[in-house]
Design a protein around this motif. Structure first.
Motif, PDB file in Angstrom:
ATOM      1  N   ARG A 167      40.664 -34.629  -6.505  1.00  0.00           N
ATOM      2  CA  ARG A 167      40.542 -35.933  -7.173  1.00  0.00           C
ATOM      3  C   ARG A 167      39.132 -36.138  -7.732  1.00  0.00           C
ATOM      4  O   ARG A 167      38.942 -36.556  -8.867  1.00  0.00           O
ATOM      5  CB  ARG A 167      40.880 -37.049  -6.181  1.00  0.00           C
ATOM      6  N   SER A 199      36.527 -35.831 -16.121  1.00  0.00           N
ATOM      7  CA  SER A 199      36.739 -36.920 -17.068  1.00  0.00           C
ATOM      8  C   SER A 199      35.416 -37.545 -17.486  1.00  0.00           C
ATOM      9  O   SER A 199      35.170 -37.819 -18.665  1.00  0.00           O
ATOM     10  CB  SER A 199      37.647 -37.974 -16.437  1.00  0.00           C
ATOM     11  N   GLU A 222      37.816 -36.520 -11.583  1.00  0.00           N
ATOM     12  CA  GLU A 222      36.977 -37.618 -12.062  1.00  0.00           C
ATOM     13  C   GLU A 222      35.696 -37.093 -12.703  1.00  0.00           C
ATOM     14  O   GLU A 222      35.238 -37.608 -13.731  1.00  0.00           O
ATOM     15  CB  GLU A 222      36.639 -38.549 -10.904  1.00  0.00           C
TER      16      GLU A 222
END
Length: 214
Positions: free
Chosen positions: A32, A39, A36
């Motif tokens: 996760r 991104s 992130e």
């Protein structure tokens, strides 16, 4: 299988399941956070590209770049006036400090002279009093006849009532003078008389020999 072995097997199974669960959760959390980060990295890259494009367009249009600080950040006139006023105040304070130092420097000798003047006056107005030894020796010198310790004490007590002359102290002083050859001692019967070394001893009459010493 014994009961102890059964309990150990159960504990091992529980620990194994817990470790597997924690490991799986850790891997998912890493995935996760990595997603992130990817991104955010993409967003940062896009912003950097947009920034470069905007800078190129700004140069092509001849637009001056925005200043980092306002161009009118200059010292206003009131500040200059305040600086002048502060300079005046500084000079005023320096003058006051100089005046105060000068006043102290001129007052100090005057105060010192005023403080020492009464002390000198007191020193000159109060002469040093002679010691008991000097008084006894002077009294013997002024006498033409031998004197006992009681007679010397009585005479000195009348001449110097503030000294509180005692016969015992006078006798001790006389004996000290005799030891220093500054007085002579003569015994007449039971009485002891003292004279100055320059005074010849006088033999007391029989009536005086019969009298006891005072």
């Amino acid at each position: 299988m014994s009961e102890t072995g059964t309990v150990a097997t159960e504990l091992t199974s529980q620990y194994t399941a817990q470790v597997s669960s924690d490991l799986e959760r850790n891997v998912k959390e890493q995935e996760r956070i990595s997603a992130e980060i990817g991104s955010l990295q993409q967003q940062l890259t896009a912003l950097q590209q947009d920034h470069a494009l905007l800078v190129t367009m700004q140069k092509a249009l001849g637009i001056a770049p925005a200043p980092a600080e306002p161009t009118d950040a200059v010292v206003p006139a009131p500040r200059k006036k305040d600086a002048a006023a502060s300079g005046t105040d500084k000079r005023t304070r320096e003058r006051k400090a100089t005046k105060k130092t000068t006043t102290k420097a001129t007052d100090k000798p005057a105060r010192k002279a005023t403080a020492t003047k009464p002390a000198r006056k007191a020193a000159t107005s109060t002469p040093a009093q002679p010691t008991l030894v000097e008084l006894v020796r002077r009294h013997l010198t002024e006498q033409s006849e031998p004197r006992s310790a009681a007679e010397v004490a009585t005479a000195l007590g009348q001449a110097h009532p503030d000294r509180g002359v005692k016969t015992t102290v006078v006798r001790t002083t006389l004996e000290g003078l005799v030891a220093k050859n500054q007085a002579q001692r003569s015994k007449q019967g039971t009485s002891v008389f003292y004279t100055s070394p320059d005074t010849a001893p006088r033999k007391a009459p029989e009536a005086e020999v019969a009298q006891p010493a005072n």
